[in-house]
Write an enzyme that holds these catalytic residues in place. Structure first.
Site, PDB file in Angstrom:
ATOM      1  N   ARG A  78      49.609  42.120  34.043  1.00 41.77           N
ATOM      2  CA  ARG A  78      49.920  43.339  34.403  1.00 41.77           C
ATOM      3  C   ARG A  78      51.088  43.920  34.778  1.00 41.77           C
ATOM      4  O   ARG A  78      52.052  43.149  35.332  1.00 41.77           O
ATOM      5  CB  ARG A  78      48.886  43.659  35.663  1.00 41.77           C
ATOM      6  CG  ARG A  78      47.454  43.575  35.441  1.00 41.77           C
ATOM      7  CD  ARG A  78      46.678  43.938  36.612  1.00 41.77           C
ATOM      8  NE  ARG A  78      46.785  42.917  37.511  1.00 41.77           N
ATOM      9  CZ  ARG A  78      47.154  42.813  38.653  1.00 41.77           C
ATOM     10  NH1 ARG A  78      48.133  43.951  38.920  1.00 41.77           N
ATOM     11  NH2 ARG A  78      47.357  41.891  39.413  1.00 41.77           N
ATOM     12  N   TYR A 206      47.708  43.849  26.823  1.00 38.35           N
ATOM     13  CA  TYR A 206      47.026  42.868  27.911  1.00 38.35           C
ATOM     14  C   TYR A 206      45.912  43.373  28.824  1.00 38.35           C
ATOM     15  O   TYR A 206      46.036  44.482  28.970  1.00 38.35           O
ATOM     16  CB  TYR A 206      48.141  42.304  28.676  1.00 38.35           C
ATOM     17  CG  TYR A 206      47.867  41.457  30.005  1.00 38.35           C
ATOM     18  CD1 TYR A 206      47.237  40.249  29.805  1.00 38.35           C
ATOM     19  CD2 TYR A 206      47.353  42.051  31.401  1.00 38.35           C
ATOM     20  CE1 TYR A 206      46.764  39.533  30.940  1.00 38.35           C
ATOM     21  CE2 TYR A 206      46.823  41.372  32.422  1.00 38.35           C
ATOM     22  CZ  TYR A 206      46.475  40.096  32.132  1.00 38.35           C
ATOM     23  OH  TYR A 206      45.839  39.284  32.904  1.00 38.35           O
ATOM     24  N   LYS A 215      40.377  47.280  35.737  1.00 39.66           N
ATOM     25  CA  LYS A 215      41.267  47.631  36.861  1.00 39.66           C
ATOM     26  C   LYS A 215      41.501  49.078  36.649  1.00 39.66           C
ATOM     27  O   LYS A 215      41.420  49.556  38.004  1.00 39.66           O
ATOM     28  CB  LYS A 215      42.952  46.986  36.694  1.00 39.66           C
ATOM     29  CG  LYS A 215      42.759  45.436  36.634  1.00 39.66           C
ATOM     30  CD  LYS A 215      42.170  44.686  37.667  1.00 39.66           C
ATOM     31  CE  LYS A 215      42.092  43.367  37.693  1.00 39.66           C
ATOM     32  NZ  LYS A 215      41.360  42.644  39.001  1.00 39.66           N
ATOM     33  N   HIS A 235      37.958  45.274  45.064  1.00 37.03           N
ATOM     34  CA  HIS A 235      38.620  43.932  44.423  1.00 37.03           C
ATOM     35  C   HIS A 235      37.930  42.515  44.852  1.00 37.03           C
ATOM     36  O   HIS A 235      38.488  41.878  45.589  1.00 37.03           O
ATOM     37  CB  HIS A 235      40.280  43.863  44.474  1.00 37.03           C
ATOM     38  CG  HIS A 235      40.926  43.052  43.529  1.00 37.03           C
ATOM     39  ND1 HIS A 235      42.095  42.218  43.596  1.00 37.03           N
ATOM     40  CD2 HIS A 235      40.440  42.248  42.263  1.00 37.03           C
ATOM     41  CE1 HIS A 235      42.352  41.478  42.664  1.00 37.03           C
ATOM     42  NE2 HIS A 235      41.342  41.512  41.746  1.00 37.03           N
ATOM     43  N   SER A 257      44.933  38.557  43.051  1.00 37.48           N
ATOM     44  CA  SER A 257      44.797  37.897  41.549  1.00 37.48           C
ATOM     45  C   SER A 257      45.058  36.359  41.961  1.00 37.48           C
ATOM     46  O   SER A 257      46.267  36.104  42.487  1.00 37.48           O
ATOM     47  CB  SER A 257      45.762  38.800  40.936  1.00 37.48           C
ATOM     48  OG  SER A 257      45.276  40.092  40.985  1.00 37.48           O
ATOM     49  N   CYS A 259      43.722  33.749  43.021  1.00 37.88           N
ATOM     50  CA  CYS A 259      43.627  32.984  44.246  1.00 37.88           C
ATOM     51  C   CYS A 259      42.045  32.389  44.223  1.00 37.88           C
ATOM     52  O   CYS A 259      41.742  31.786  45.377  1.00 37.88           O
ATOM     53  CB  CYS A 259      43.606  33.826  45.312  1.00 37.88           C
ATOM     54  SG  CYS A 259      45.273  34.223  46.018  1.00 37.88           S
ATOM     55  N   ASP A 286      35.158  39.775  40.080  1.00 36.38           N
ATOM     56  CA  ASP A 286      36.324  40.455  40.188  1.00 36.38           C
ATOM     57  C   ASP A 286      36.399  41.870  40.997  1.00 36.38           C
ATOM     58  O   ASP A 286      37.227  42.250  41.891  1.00 36.38           O
ATOM     59  CB  ASP A 286      36.989  40.535  39.034  1.00 36.38           C
ATOM     60  CG  ASP A 286      38.752  40.949  38.986  1.00 36.38           C
ATOM     61  OD1 ASP A 286      39.336  40.563  39.758  1.00 36.38           O
ATOM     62  OD2 ASP A 286      39.051  41.805  38.328  1.00 36.38           O
ATOM     63  N   ARG A 382      44.235  33.594  29.354  1.00 32.81           N
ATOM     64  CA  ARG A 382      42.608  34.141  30.040  1.00 32.81           C
ATOM     65  C   ARG A 382      41.596  33.486  29.152  1.00 32.81           C
ATOM     66  O   ARG A 382      41.698  33.379  27.799  1.00 32.81           O
ATOM     67  CB  ARG A 382      42.705  35.742  30.028  1.00 32.81           C
ATOM     68  CG  ARG A 382      43.723  36.149  30.817  1.00 32.81           C
ATOM     69  CD  ARG A 382      43.273  36.088  32.478  1.00 32.81           C
ATOM     70  NE  ARG A 382      44.353  36.628  33.556  1.00 32.81           N
ATOM     71  CZ  ARG A 382      43.757  36.989  34.468  1.00 32.81           C
ATOM     72  NH1 ARG A 382      42.642  37.445  34.887  1.00 32.81           N
ATOM     73  NH2 ARG A 382      44.758  37.423  35.543  1.00 32.81           N
TER      74      ARG A 382
HETATM   75  C1  OXD Z   1      43.863  40.383  38.349  1.00 35.20           C
HETATM   76  C2  OXD Z   1      42.778  40.024  37.194  1.00 35.20           C
HETATM   77  O1  OXD Z   1      44.994  40.609  37.671  1.00 35.20           O
HETATM   78  O2  OXD Z   1      41.636  39.947  37.743  1.00 35.20           O
HETATM   79  O3  OXD Z   1      43.454  40.594  39.330  1.00 35.20           O
HETATM   80  O4  OXD Z   1      43.074  39.924  35.860  1.00 35.20           O
HETATM   81 MN    MN Z   2      41.513  40.917  39.659  1.00 35.52          MN
END
Ligand code: OXD
Ligand code: MN
Length: 596
Positions: A78, A206, A215, A235, A257, A259, A286, A382
């Site tokens: 991102r 992306y 998002k 989130h 993100s 974690c 997410d 990913r």
């Molecule tokens: C993020 C994702 O960047 O979930 O939070 O991809």
């Molecule tokens: Mn995320």
């Protein structure tokens, strides 16, 4: 009838039809294709993508239905500095977002979108976020010139005819316009127009920038709609926890993100717990949408239909359910490719179950050998996988009524200061705890990795409007909820003086979860501390875990000086919000200071 007109005529909703017609005029595609979301369509897309180099077929015996995609090396995460909230006044975006005047943004992006699809196909992708028929389900239509995006949207959302049924004749849908353009970071803009229910994304392929249902719609636009309409877009992961005695509860948890939200959402309880019948099931990994039902209970759905997870580190120790989830019908992006003897390919990544290959093709297409000094898989590579692949999918994942939430957990990646777990004193204190979480940055966004940044509710990059109004909305939600979920803060990432993680994490997080749920039921002991209610070491179930009591003590220790420094570093957030800080935030901070 021309081909474009035939495509337009197949769009059953006149509002969408009119908008697509405008976009055709502006983008000037060679072909227009309206997605129907069928299996046959997906198979055709993959076939076509393999012919044009968008996809590489993986070994279908080992990984049936799986394909590989490599992104432009300049386009792997991102781009928060190129993400904008657009509207007539700066106040809409607030101090934590990049603001762009809507007229100027439209003017600039129109120059980029004009003619951008010459020689390309425009895919029209209708989709639903949320279980069909849910009071919160939202329809979006994404126009894109990326086959990868069209296919991925078919995994991540309920895509195709079903969206036309959900939309009916209504004009309530989010217009999502996307083009990869020439994928030049100098011409990359991710623009949100919350007042127009519209997203324009240019110059990136992306996921977080291009799969606009995720998002952009489900967090930025939805958080704005939620504030206007009295619900919340967060989130968060969403999980069910059964205790083996017939009691089942649902937990939502927010972490920045990368974690470990996906790992936590798919947690497998340790043997001792499994023997007693404990079970964790996943609703989402997410994003969560929550509202107060007619009885004043907070209910939640996951608007998504798939997982877009970080691959490196995914293995049968960290996340066995994810390993199973990505064995079929999955797109792997930017991992390493391993050529096999029969001419097909397998995939590989750092910290996987599979032995290190002697030779591979790295994520950027270059040759890779062990010890060559570079990563084989990009740290933000990913998987895009259907949620129905998850063996631990919760039976309520498709329930339009959602599930009641008993606990909300906030967490961050903190090597120091923040204990393993504590409970906020009440909802208002919990909002303060969530609003002030800090986390060390990761590879999910471009920028420096490893610095602590304040990340209110793990939503800093995703609040689609003014953070002041967002926090006020959290405080106000309390009035709609009769029995609010209990709020907790966790930190799986605390390190000792030698720089080693003190808590084993992964499945062992079940032990913390047990205490949390017992607290929600009024069944577990806690001590009052300046931060909140904390378990004594003996209150966390340690059966079958070899962790010495001293480490546990250290994990839970609060150092007054460290907390004072933490308070000072929260100042950064308070200064950013300036005079607009909700007063509850100021009071809670004062209370914390006085407790210290
Ligand atoms: C993020 C994702 O960047 O979930 O939070 O991809
Ligand atoms: Mn995320």
């Amino acid at each position: 009838m021309s081909e474009h007109q035939a495509a337009l005529a197949s769009i059953p909703n006149e509002h969408v039809r009119r908008w697509v017609e405008e976009c055709i005029k502006m983008c000037q595609p060679d072909k227009v294709y309206v997605c129907d979301g069928t299996k046959e369509e997906r198979a055709r897309f993959f076939k076509e993508g393999c012919e044009t180099g968008v996809f590489i077929e993986l070994n279908q015996k080992k990984l049936p239905g799986c394909y590989y995609h490599r992104s432009n090396p300049n386009d792997v995460a991102r781009v928060e500095h190129l993400t904008f909230i657009c509207g007539p006044t700066e106040d809409l975006a607030g101090p934590t977002n990049n603001y762009w005047n809507d007229k100027e943004a439209y003017a600039k992006l129109k120059t980029l979108f004009t003619g951008c699809m010459k020689g390309r196909t425009m895919y029209v992708v209708p989709f639903v976020m949320g279980p069909i028929g849910s009071p919160l389900a939202k329809v979006g239509v994404e126009i894109t010139d990326s086959l990868y995006v069209a296919v991925s949207m078919g995994i991540m959302t309920r895509m195709g005819k079903v969206a036309w049924q959900q939309l009916g004749d209504s004009d309530e849908f989010t217009e999502c316009l996307h083009s990869v353009g020439d994928c030049n970071p100098e011409r990359r803009y991710i623009c949100h127009f919350p007042l127009d229910n519209r997203i324009w994304s240019f110059g990136s392929g992306y996921g977080g920038n291009a799969l606009l249902g995720k998002k952009c719609l489900s967090l930025r636009i939805a958080s704005f709609l939620g504030q206007q309409q009295g619900w919340m877009a967060e989130h968060m992961l969403l999980m069910g926890v059964e205790d083996g005695k017939g009691d089942k509860n649902y937990v939502a948890a927010a972490f920045p993100s990368a974690c470990g939200k996906t790992n936590f959402a798919m947690l497998i309880p340790p043997q001792k717990y499994a023997n007693e019948g404990w079970k964790v099931t996943t609703l989402g990994d997410d994003i969560v949408w929550m509202w107060a039902d007619e009885n004043g209970r907070l209910r939640a759905i996951n608007p998504e239909y798939g997982y877009f997870g970080v691959v490196p580190g995914t293995n049968s120790r960290s996340n066995p359910n994810a390993v199973k989830t990505i064995q079929k019908d999955t797109i792997y992006t930017n991992v390493a490719l391993v050529p096999l003897e029969d001419g097909t390919y397998d995939v590989w990544w750092e910290d996987s179950d599979m032995p290190e290959p002697k030779k591979a093709i790295a994520w950027d297409g270059s040759e890779w050998t062990p010890g060559c000094g570079k990563k084989a898989a990009h740290p933000n590579s990913r998987f895009t996988a259907p949620m129905h692949n998850n063996p631990a999918l919760d039976p309520a994942a498709e329930d339009p009524a959602g599930v009641p939430v008993s606990a909300i957990i906030f967490g961050g990646r903190r090597s120091k200061t923040i204990p393993l777990v504590y409970q906020a004193f009440n909802w208002i204190h919990g909002v303060y705890v969530g609003a002030t979480i800090g986390s060390e940055t990761t590879a999910a966004a471009t920028g420096q990795v490893g610095v602590v940044r304040r990340d209110p509710m793990a939503m800093l990059p995703f609040i689609g409007y003014n953070v002041r109004d967002y926090l006020t909305h959290w405080f106000k939600m309390r009035k709609k909820i009769s029995d609010p979920p209990r709020i907790f803060c966790v930190n799986w990432f605390r390190k000792n003086d030698q720089g080693k993680f003190m808590w084993p994490g992964f499945g062992e997080n079940m032990r913390v979860l047990e205490w949390i749920l017992n607290r929600c039921k009024g069944r577990a002991y806690a001590q009052e501390t300046p931060l909140g209610w904390m378990p004594r070491p003996e209150d966390i179930n340690m059966d079958g875990l070899d962790l010495d009591p001293k480490t546990m003590q250290e994990l839970q220790s609060i150092n007054a000086d460290d907390v004072k420094s933490e308070l000072l570093s929260q100042q950064e957030l308070f200064l950013k919000l300036g005079g607009d800080m909700p007063k509850e935030m100021i009071f809670q901070r004062e209370l914390l200071i006085s407790r210290l």
